[in-house]
Structures are given as structure tokens and as C-alpha cells.
Design an enzyme around this catalytic site. Structure first.
Site, PDB file in Angstrom:
ATOM      1  N   TYR A 168       0.993  -1.226  -0.043  1.00 54.77           N
ATOM      2  CA  TYR A 168      -0.440  -0.192  -0.002  1.00 54.77           C
ATOM      3  C   TYR A 168       0.852   1.165  -0.204  1.00 54.77           C
ATOM      4  CZ  TYR A 168      -4.647  -2.238   0.155  1.00 54.77           C
ATOM      5  OH  TYR A 168      -4.851  -3.195  -0.611  1.00 54.77           O
TER       6      TYR A 168
ATOM      7  N   HIS B  48     -14.825   2.387  -0.491  1.00 59.31           N
ATOM      8  CA  HIS B  48     -13.870   1.458  -0.786  1.00 59.31           C
ATOM      9  C   HIS B  48     -12.919   1.890   0.464  1.00 59.31           C
ATOM     10  CE1 HIS B  48     -15.596  -1.248  -3.818  1.00 59.31           C
ATOM     11  NE2 HIS B  48     -16.663  -1.404  -2.428  1.00 59.31           N
TER      12      HIS B  48
ATOM     13  N   GLY C 121     -16.906   2.884 -15.764  1.00 60.79           N
ATOM     14  CA  GLY C 121     -15.356   2.005 -14.921  1.00 60.79           C
ATOM     15  C   GLY C 121     -15.679   0.885 -14.290  1.00 60.79           C
TER      16      GLY C 121
ATOM     17  N   SER D  61     -16.334  -3.699 -13.351  1.00 65.53           N
ATOM     18  CA  SER D  61     -16.686  -4.875 -14.147  1.00 65.53           C
ATOM     19  C   SER D  61     -17.652  -5.322 -13.168  1.00 65.53           C
ATOM     20  CB  SER D  61     -15.463  -5.269 -13.935  1.00 65.53           C
ATOM     21  OG  SER D  61     -14.883  -5.460 -12.824  1.00 65.53           O
TER      22      SER D  61
ATOM     23  N   LEU E  16     -15.484   0.172 -21.120  1.00 59.53           N
ATOM     24  CA  LEU E  16     -14.963  -0.098 -22.313  1.00 59.53           C
ATOM     25  C   LEU E  16     -15.450  -1.659 -22.698  1.00 59.53           C
ATOM     26  CD1 LEU E  16     -12.314   0.487 -23.842  1.00 59.53           C
ATOM     27  CD2 LEU E  16     -11.299  -0.808 -22.146  1.00 59.53           C
TER      28      LEU E  16
HETATM   29  N1  APR Z   1     -12.376   3.492 -19.968  1.00 60.44           N
HETATM   30  C1  APR Z   1     -13.913   2.462 -19.828  1.00 60.44           C
HETATM   31  N2  APR Z   1     -13.386   1.581 -18.909  1.00 60.44           N
HETATM   32  C2  APR Z   1     -12.096   1.024 -18.516  1.00 60.44           C
HETATM   33  C3  APR Z   1     -11.884   1.408 -19.336  1.00 60.44           C
HETATM   34  C4  APR Z   1     -11.407   2.671 -19.853  1.00 60.44           C
HETATM   35  N3  APR Z   1     -10.509   3.576 -20.075  1.00 60.44           N
HETATM   36  N4  APR Z   1     -10.653   0.298 -18.984  1.00 60.44           N
HETATM   37  C5  APR Z   1     -10.772  -0.600 -18.628  1.00 60.44           C
HETATM   38  N5  APR Z   1     -12.411  -0.766 -17.808  1.00 60.44           N
HETATM   39  C6  APR Z   1     -13.268  -1.438 -17.592  1.00 60.44           C
HETATM   40  C7  APR Z   1     -13.129  -2.740 -17.411  1.00 60.44           C
HETATM   41  O1  APR Z   1     -13.826  -3.397 -18.946  1.00 60.44           O
HETATM   42  C8  APR Z   1     -13.714  -3.227 -16.478  1.00 60.44           C
HETATM   43  O2  APR Z   1     -14.846  -3.393 -16.337  1.00 60.44           O
HETATM   44  O3  APR Z   1     -13.513  -0.917 -15.947  1.00 60.44           O
HETATM   45  C9  APR Z   1     -13.527  -2.594 -15.638  1.00 60.44           C
HETATM   46  C10 APR Z   1     -12.632  -2.175 -14.189  1.00 60.44           C
HETATM   47  O4  APR Z   1     -13.113  -3.321 -13.671  1.00 60.44           O
HETATM   48  P1  APR Z   1     -12.291  -3.913 -12.245  1.00 60.44           P
HETATM   49  O5  APR Z   1     -10.745  -3.972 -12.206  1.00 60.44           O
HETATM   50  O6  APR Z   1     -12.588  -4.533 -11.739  1.00 60.44           O
HETATM   51  O7  APR Z   1     -12.492  -3.051 -10.879  1.00 60.44           O
HETATM   52  P2  APR Z   1     -13.490  -2.227 -10.426  1.00 60.44           P
HETATM   53  O8  APR Z   1     -14.889  -2.912 -10.881  1.00 60.44           O
HETATM   54  O9  APR Z   1     -13.527  -0.944 -10.051  1.00 60.44           O
HETATM   55  O10 APR Z   1     -13.282  -3.283  -8.830  1.00 60.44           O
HETATM   56  C11 APR Z   1     -14.556  -3.005  -8.003  1.00 60.44           C
HETATM   57  O11 APR Z   1     -13.023  -5.153  -6.479  1.00 60.44           O
HETATM   58  O12 APR Z   1     -10.817  -4.994  -6.102  1.00 60.44           O
HETATM   59  C12 APR Z   1     -12.107  -4.623  -5.572  1.00 60.44           C
HETATM   60  O13 APR Z   1     -12.257  -2.819  -3.922  1.00 60.44           O
HETATM   61  C13 APR Z   1     -12.186  -3.466  -5.210  1.00 60.44           C
HETATM   62  O14 APR Z   1     -12.711  -1.393  -5.761  1.00 60.44           O
HETATM   63  C14 APR Z   1     -12.215  -2.536  -5.765  1.00 60.44           C
HETATM   64  C15 APR Z   1     -13.329  -3.441  -6.779  1.00 60.44           C
END
Ligand code: APR
Length: 236
Positions: free
Chosen positions: A56, A109, A175, A177, A202
Site C-alpha cells: 500500500y 472503499h 468503468g 466490471s 470499455l
Molecule cells: N474506460 C472505461 N472503462 C474501462 C477502461 C477505460 N479506459 N479501462 C478499463 N475499463 C473497464 C474494464 O472493462 C472493467 O469492466 O473498467 C472495469 C474495471 O473493472 P475492475 O478492474 O474489476 O475494477 P472495479 O470494478 O472498480 O473493481 C471493484 O474490486 O478489487 C476490488 O475494491 C476493489 O474497488 C475495487 C472493486
């Protein structure tokens, strides 16, 4: 006439991707070369605090080198100019929404730039390392940990989020998943509360089918275009 007045926006790692901050689920199941369970759980911290604190510390230093991108700036503009209620609920622990000028931002978070004292429960703004076990500015104990919500811990300020959702006419997910609850369930909550739902991502997220509309592309392009539509009164 624009029927939308109150908006809840959920953001995830994808909005910061173009600022150079890695997403969580993009790298073959590894997060910055670590398995999530080795660095982002309370058990990992109990087992190997040095590893977790060093990890971290590295992330905290890294985000301070990054800059907001056009998606963060566009949301900050919407925040400034939107006359109705607006809440940006972010799963991100970076401060790029705030550095772009966003004010109505809720970090469900936690935040990289906070330290949380497990002795006195105080939160302190923290930009430096924690590995050398500094004293808490509040109580003096060496009991600071990153103020981030790890897997297995409760997200912050859920009551405020659900209160905003109850009044929202529009829910927008940007943005993320849709893999991590409770945030992944917000779209269904919004639907059951009769809000319109829009996804900007995306690629299609896990819960994509729940949205009234999905727009696919990079956040730096989709978000500014959507914000201009909203401010021009073209939303339906
Ligand atoms: N523009 C838009 N979307 C994007 C881009 C971009 N340039 N790049 C990536 N993405 C999308 C990906 O396609 C994906 O669907 O952003 C998403 C990111 O997903 P994750 O990596 O799973 O992140 P997130 O959904 O924020 O994760 C949620 O999981 O690990 C824990 O606590 C952590 O807050 C986090 C939580």
C-alpha cells in the site's frame, strides 16, 4: 423538458485506467503482481503486515504521481453545474475525482491518502509511508493501517448511498466490471426504485443486461460526451 433531476454515479477502476492506474481484473487475475488475497484482506494483514504495508505504501506513492483524465474533469464539471442532487459514489481509493474538482464524492472503499488508527479509530490524512509504523497523530499509538476496505470488510457509508439511490432518477455506472458487491447490485436497486440506468464502460460488465442503455468505449471519450448531453438538457 428534462425529467431527470437527481443523479447517482458509480465509478470504478476503469475511470482511472487512462490516468495510468491499473484496473483490478485486467492482469490475468493478478493485481500489481500480487494475488488479491495476499494483500487485500484482513487475514493477509494479520499474517504478513510488512508485505501489506509495503504494497500500500507503493500504491500510495504511485497515485500521487498520476493526474486526473478528461473523464474525471467532466464529472467534476457536472458536479459544479448540475442543479439537482448528484452523488459520485466511487469504489476507487485514488483521489483523482477530487483533484479534478469533484466535491460530491463518496469513497465507499476508503482512500489511499488516509490512515486509520486501529487503536483510537481516528482517520488522518496520510501521504507518506506506513511501513515504519509511525505514531497516530491522535493517540500516539503505532497502530495505523491503510484506510481501504479489504475483501471481507464492510464498505463505508452505505446508508448515505441508499438514501441517494432512493431519490435518484438516473443511475450511471462508469468503468466498473460489476464483479464486487454491494456496488455490483446498485443497478438492480436503482431499477427497482424506477430510476433510469446507464452504463459507460470499455466492455460489457457482468451486470450489463440490467442497464436500460450501455455505451461502450474509453471513459475519457464517453464521459465528457455524456456530461455535455446532460448539461445541454438532452437527457431523456
Ligand atoms: N474506460 C472505461 N472503462 C474501462 C477502461 C477505460 N479506459 N479501462 C478499463 N475499463 C473497464 C474494464 O472493462 C472493467 O469492466 O473498467 C472495469 C474495471 O473493472 P475492475 O478492474 O474489476 O475494477 P472495479 O470494478 O472498480 O473493481 C471493484 O474490486 O478489487 C476490488 O475494491 C476493489 O474497488 C475495487 C472493486
Amino acid at each position: 423538458m428534462n425529467a431527470i433531476r437527481n443523479i447517482v454515479i458509480l465509478t470504478g477502476a476503469g475511470i482511472s485506467a487512462e490516468s495510468g492506474i491499473d484496473t483490478f481484473r485486467g492482469g490475468g487475475g493478478l493485481w500489481e503482481q500480487h494475488r488479491v488475497e495476499d494483500v487485500a484482506t484482513p487475514e493477509a494483514f494479520a499474517r504478513d503486515p510488512e508485505l501489506v504495508l509495503r504494497f500500500y505504501d507503493m500504491r500510495r506513492a504511485a497515485i500521487q504521481e498520476k493526474q486526473p483524465n478528461p473523464a474525471h474533469f467532466a464529472l467534476a464539471k457536472l458536479d459544479r453545474e448540475w442543479p439537482g442532487d448528484l452523488l459520485i459514489v466511487t469504489q476507487n481509493v485514488d483521489d483523482l475525482h477530487e483533484r479534478a474538482g469533484g466535491r460530491r464524492v463518496l469513497h465507499m472503499h476508503g482512500e489511499h491518502l488516509n490512515a486509520w488508527c486501529t487503536a483510537c479509530d481516528e482517520r488522518s490524512r496520510w501521504t507518506g509511508p506506513l511501513i515504519d509504523r509511525p505514531a497516530c497523530p491522535g493517540c500516539g499509538e503505532a497502530a495505523l493501517r491503510p484506510d481501504v476496505v479489504w475483501f471481507g470488510e464492510m464498505p463505508y457509508r452505505m446508508e448515505e448511498i441508499y438514501a441517494a439511490m432512493r431519490d435518484a432518477h438516473l443511475f450511471v455506472s462508469i468503468g466498473t466490471s460489476g464483479a464486487v458487491y454491494p456496488a455490483a447490485g446498485f443497478v438492480r436497486d436503482a431499477r427497482s426504485l424506477r430510476a433510469r440506468t446507464l452504463e459507460l464502460n470499455l466492455e460489457r460488465s457482468h451486470g450489463s443486461g440490467w442497464f436500460d442503455e450501455t455505451r461502450l468505449g474509453p471513459a475519457s471519450e464517453l464521459v465528457p460526451a455524456w456530461v455535455e448531453e446532460m448539461l445541454a438538457g438532452n437527457a431523456n
